[in-house]
Design an enzyme around this catalytic site. Structure first.
Site, PDB file in Angstrom:
ATOM      1  N   ASP A  88       0.850  -1.186   0.000  1.00  0.00           N
ATOM      2  CA  ASP A  88       0.000   0.000   0.000  1.00  0.00           C
ATOM      3  C   ASP A  88       0.891   1.243   0.000  1.00  0.00           C
ATOM      4  OD1 ASP A  88      -3.221   0.518   0.961  1.00  0.00           O
ATOM      5  OD2 ASP A  88      -1.815   2.191   1.104  1.00  0.00           O
ATOM      6  N   ASN A  97     -12.986  -3.071   2.397  1.00  0.00           N
ATOM      7  CA  ASN A  97     -13.963  -1.990   2.448  1.00  0.00           C
ATOM      8  C   ASN A  97     -14.818  -2.094   1.189  1.00  0.00           C
ATOM      9  OD1 ASN A  97     -12.807  -0.864   4.830  1.00  0.00           O
ATOM     10  ND2 ASN A  97     -11.242   0.146   3.590  1.00  0.00           N
ATOM     11  N   GLN A 116     -14.214   2.669   1.162  1.00  0.00           N
ATOM     12  CA  GLN A 116     -13.566   2.297  -0.105  1.00  0.00           C
ATOM     13  C   GLN A 116     -13.335   3.538  -0.947  1.00  0.00           C
ATOM     14  OE1 GLN A 116     -15.616  -0.716  -2.433  1.00  0.00           O
ATOM     15  NE2 GLN A 116     -13.923  -0.860  -3.923  1.00  0.00           N
ATOM     16  N   SER A 117     -12.099   3.688  -1.411  1.00  0.00           N
ATOM     17  CA  SER A 117     -11.758   4.858  -2.232  1.00  0.00           C
ATOM     18  C   SER A 117     -11.291   4.474  -3.631  1.00  0.00           C
ATOM     19  CB  SER A 117     -10.671   5.690  -1.538  1.00  0.00           C
ATOM     20  OG  SER A 117      -9.496   4.917  -1.345  1.00  0.00           O
ATOM     21  N   VAL A 118     -10.885   3.219  -3.803  1.00  0.00           N
ATOM     22  CA  VAL A 118     -10.488   2.725  -5.131  1.00  0.00           C
ATOM     23  C   VAL A 118     -11.470   1.618  -5.495  1.00  0.00           C
ATOM     24  CG1 VAL A 118      -8.684   1.649  -6.521  1.00  0.00           C
ATOM     25  CG2 VAL A 118      -8.049   3.276  -4.715  1.00  0.00           C
ATOM     26  N   HIS A 128     -10.310  -5.039  -3.483  1.00  0.00           N
ATOM     27  CA  HIS A 128      -8.978  -5.307  -2.927  1.00  0.00           C
ATOM     28  C   HIS A 128      -9.096  -5.751  -1.479  1.00  0.00           C
ATOM     29  CE1 HIS A 128      -9.941  -1.001  -2.593  1.00  0.00           C
ATOM     30  NE2 HIS A 128      -9.316  -1.009  -1.434  1.00  0.00           N
TER      31      HIS A 128
END
Ligand code: AMP
Length: 117
Positions: free
Chosen positions: A33, A90, A97-99, A103
């Site tokens: 990350d 997430n 969750q941002s992407v 994942h």
């Protein structure tokens, strides 16, 4: 939700942007990350374009198992298994969750609280 192929993890999969790769196979890749939240923090992502865990279906059962198996194997390889490690997915913006490419986060090397924030 509709999968957006311009997301950053899709770009890492296409090798358009670099990542600190830990593992690659036919079904997934794992990389560190970029903003680690623990001494060890890496992500396991499928090659298949799935935006969120909420978008996974019955046809993804083996793939989801493979992501967790890979997460555990890498945690062992990095020496995180004995001290314990945290696995987080997430799903959706409300969960953080941002992407929007599925994942699995794996975090280790420190103690973790519960419940998570
Ligand atoms: P989430 O908030 O669950 O969607 O997690 C997205 C994660 O991707 C965050 O922990 C970010 O630090 C990480 N991230 C974003 N861009 C990159 C990148 N280019 N390389 C590695 N990790 C990234």
């Amino acid at each position: 939700m509709t999968y957006d192929p311009t997301n950053v993890f899709a770009r890492i999969l296409r090798k358009e942007i670099p990542a600190q790769l830990l593992h690659e196979d036919e079904h997934c890749i794992a990389f560190r990350d970029a903003a680690p939240q623990a001494p060890a923090h890496f992500l396991v992502i499928p090659r298949r374009p799935i935006a969120r865990l909420a978008d996974a279906g019955p046809g993804d059962t083996a793939l989801l198992g493979h992501l967790l198996q890979t997460a555990a194997a890498l945690a062992r390889r990095l020496g995180l298994a004995d001290g314990g490690f945290r696995v987080v997915v997430n799903s959706g913006a409300g969960a953080g969750q941002s992407v929007f490419h599925l994942h699995v986060h794996v975090l280790g090397g420190r103690d973790f609280g519960w419940p998570p924030g």
